[in-house]
Design an enzyme around this catalytic site. Structure first.
Site, PDB file in Angstrom:
ATOM      1  N   LYS A 111       0.863  -1.183   0.000  1.00 29.91           N
ATOM      2  CA  LYS A 111       0.000   0.000   0.000  1.00 29.91           C
ATOM      3  C   LYS A 111       0.894   1.225   0.000  1.00 29.91           C
ATOM      4  O   LYS A 111       1.583   1.503   0.980  1.00 29.91           O
ATOM      5  CB  LYS A 111      -0.934   0.009   1.221  1.00 29.91           C
ATOM      6  CG  LYS A 111      -1.729   1.311   1.298  1.00 29.91           C
ATOM      7  CD  LYS A 111      -2.647   1.413   2.491  1.00 29.91           C
ATOM      8  CE  LYS A 111      -3.033   2.875   2.708  1.00 29.91           C
ATOM      9  NZ  LYS A 111      -3.998   3.067   3.796  1.00 29.91           N
ATOM     10  N   GLY A 172      -9.171   8.757   8.826  1.00 28.96           N
ATOM     11  CA  GLY A 172      -9.601   8.845  10.227  1.00 28.96           C
ATOM     12  C   GLY A 172     -10.716   9.837  10.486  1.00 28.96           C
ATOM     13  O   GLY A 172     -11.131  10.015  11.626  1.00 28.96           O
ATOM     14  N   ALA A 198      -9.974   4.982   3.169  1.00 28.14           N
ATOM     15  CA  ALA A 198     -10.022   6.100   4.125  1.00 28.14           C
ATOM     16  C   ALA A 198     -11.321   6.878   4.098  1.00 28.14           C
ATOM     17  O   ALA A 198     -11.875   7.167   3.037  1.00 28.14           O
ATOM     18  CB  ALA A 198      -8.869   7.067   3.923  1.00 28.14           C
ATOM     19  N   GLY A 199     -11.798   7.210   5.293  1.00 28.95           N
ATOM     20  CA  GLY A 199     -12.926   8.109   5.459  1.00 28.95           C
ATOM     21  C   GLY A 199     -14.250   7.468   5.821  1.00 28.95           C
ATOM     22  O   GLY A 199     -15.154   8.143   6.303  1.00 28.95           O
ATOM     23  N   ASN A 220      -9.869   1.345   8.703  1.00 27.17           N
ATOM     24  CA  ASN A 220      -9.133   1.154   9.954  1.00 27.17           C
ATOM     25  C   ASN A 220      -9.823   1.871  11.108  1.00 27.17           C
ATOM     26  O   ASN A 220     -10.452   1.250  11.959  1.00 27.17           O
ATOM     27  CB  ASN A 220      -7.686   1.632   9.809  1.00 27.17           C
ATOM     28  CG  ASN A 220      -6.826   1.285  11.029  1.00 27.17           C
ATOM     29  OD1 ASN A 220      -7.322   0.896  12.085  1.00 27.17           O
ATOM     30  ND2 ASN A 220      -5.536   1.396  10.903  1.00 27.17           N
ATOM     31  N   THR A 221      -9.748   3.212  11.117  1.00 26.10           N
ATOM     32  CA  THR A 221     -10.205   3.987  12.276  1.00 26.10           C
ATOM     33  C   THR A 221     -11.659   3.713  12.663  1.00 26.10           C
ATOM     34  O   THR A 221     -11.974   3.624  13.853  1.00 26.10           O
ATOM     35  CB  THR A 221     -10.015   5.490  11.999  1.00 26.10           C
ATOM     36  OG1 THR A 221      -8.655   5.701  11.621  1.00 26.10           O
ATOM     37  CG2 THR A 221     -10.331   6.321  13.228  1.00 26.10           C
TER      38      THR A 221
END
Lengths: 269, 70
Positions: A111, A172, A198-199, A220-221
């Site tokens: 990545k 995040g 992301a997001g 992830n977050t």
């Protein structure tokens, strides 16, 4: 007539997530950062059904009490190294070259992220493209984290990236998909798979993103930061699966006025 | 007594035996070779070269592994 689903082969066919020469059943990739502890990280990764999990490459912490690797079943998960924290193509390339010496990485998938700004964590387009070209030439399967920019997506595809990974919103942020139209345009512009990275904030974001027709999502977050990461991981799994199935099934067109779902024929009063 | 030299490991100064190899250092620190990568003065040392690669005074050694990340 029984309209319930009887056979698997009556379901819209899903041939899996293709990343270069690799194919995965799960369309959800999860990160390993920001978990309260490694056990929760492990349980969440398992609950998510993901086959790929992202990790960073860092100096060994000789004071660490716990070893992350002892929580990861390498037969179950494919580890995907990232270049988080790299601000130049050179740093990102060197970081990923290090992964070649780490036997825990069983594939050449990487990545690639090259950050351009600390506040937004938006990628630096020029450095990203530069790094992608070098890494492709060196034989890596390059998965670039990029802006939701169709022009850049095409350039990365032309550079040899077998997948592109536009952001939904800042890393995040949990803002969900801020420009679904750009994501759709990217999907129509490139012929390689599109993974939104992301997001995503919650399961409905994951579902809506997949309904756009993208090939996968990296989260992830939104999982690690949830009050109950393990349950959220399961929710994301179901969101991704529901969204994919809805996309394959073909939604009805939106109409301004009602269309009765009950026939009028045979009405008594 | 063996002569000592100073090297930098992951940003901290250490005294190690003069003339040790990367392999000696990995053994000394009891590191799992499969999950460790090594760079000396920002140049990556391949695993096949650990036994031959001699460390010198003031070398900056990076010992790297996986960490949590998204």
């Amino acid at each position: 007539m029984n309209s319930a689903i009887k056979e698997d082969d009556e379901m819209p066919q899903d041939d899996g997530l293709k990343i270069g020469k690799y194919t995965f059943k799960s369309r959800l990739i999860v990160g390993t950062g920001k978990y309260p502890d490694f056990q929760t990280m492990k349980d969440s990764a398992v609950a998510s059904g993901a086959e790929i999990i992202t990790v960073a490459v860092r100096r060994i912490d000789f004071n660490a009490k716990d070893n992350m690797l002892s929580y990861i079943d390498l037969n179950r998960f494919t580890l995907l190294p990232n270049t988080a924290g790299c601000y130049t193509a050179e740093d990102a390339v060197n970081t990923l070259r290090l992964t070649r010496e780490l036997d825990v990485f069983k594939t050449d998938m990487v990545k690639l992220e090259v950050i351009g700004d600390a506040k937004t964590l938006y990628p630096d387009n020029e450095e990203l493209l530069k790094a992608a070209k070098i890494l492709v030439k060196e034989g890596f399967t390059v998965m670039p984290y990029m802006m939701d920019d169709p022009v850049l997506a095409k350039k990365l595809e032309d550079a040899g990236c077998p997948v592109v990974m536009p952001l939904a919103s800042p890393i995040g942020s949990g803002l969900g998909i801020r420009n679904p139209y750009n994501i759709k345009i990217i999907k129509e512009t490139v012929s390689v798979p599109v993974i939104v990275d992301a997001g995503v904030g919650t399961a409905s974001d994951a579902c809506k993103t997949m309904e756009l027709g993208v090939d996968g999502i990296l989260i992830n977050t939104a999982i690690a930061g949830a009050n109950n990461p393990v349950k959220m991981a399961l929710a994301m799994k179901q969101g991704v699966e529901a969204g994919r199935l809805a996309y394959l099934s073909g939604r009805i067109p939106m109409k301004l006025y009602a269309q009765a779902s009950t026939q009028m024929e045979g009405i008594v009063f | 007594m063996k002569k000592l030299m100073k090297i930098d490991i992951n940003g901290k100064e250490f005294d190690v035996s003069d003339g040790i190899t990367v392999q000696n250092l990995i053994d000394e620190l009891k590191l799992d070779i499969k999950s460790t990568a090594v760079a000396v003065n920002k140049t990556i040392v391949s695993k096949s070269g650990y036994r031959e690669f001699l460390l010198n005074e003031n070398d900056k050694v990076d010992l790297v592994t996986i960490a949590p990340g998204g």
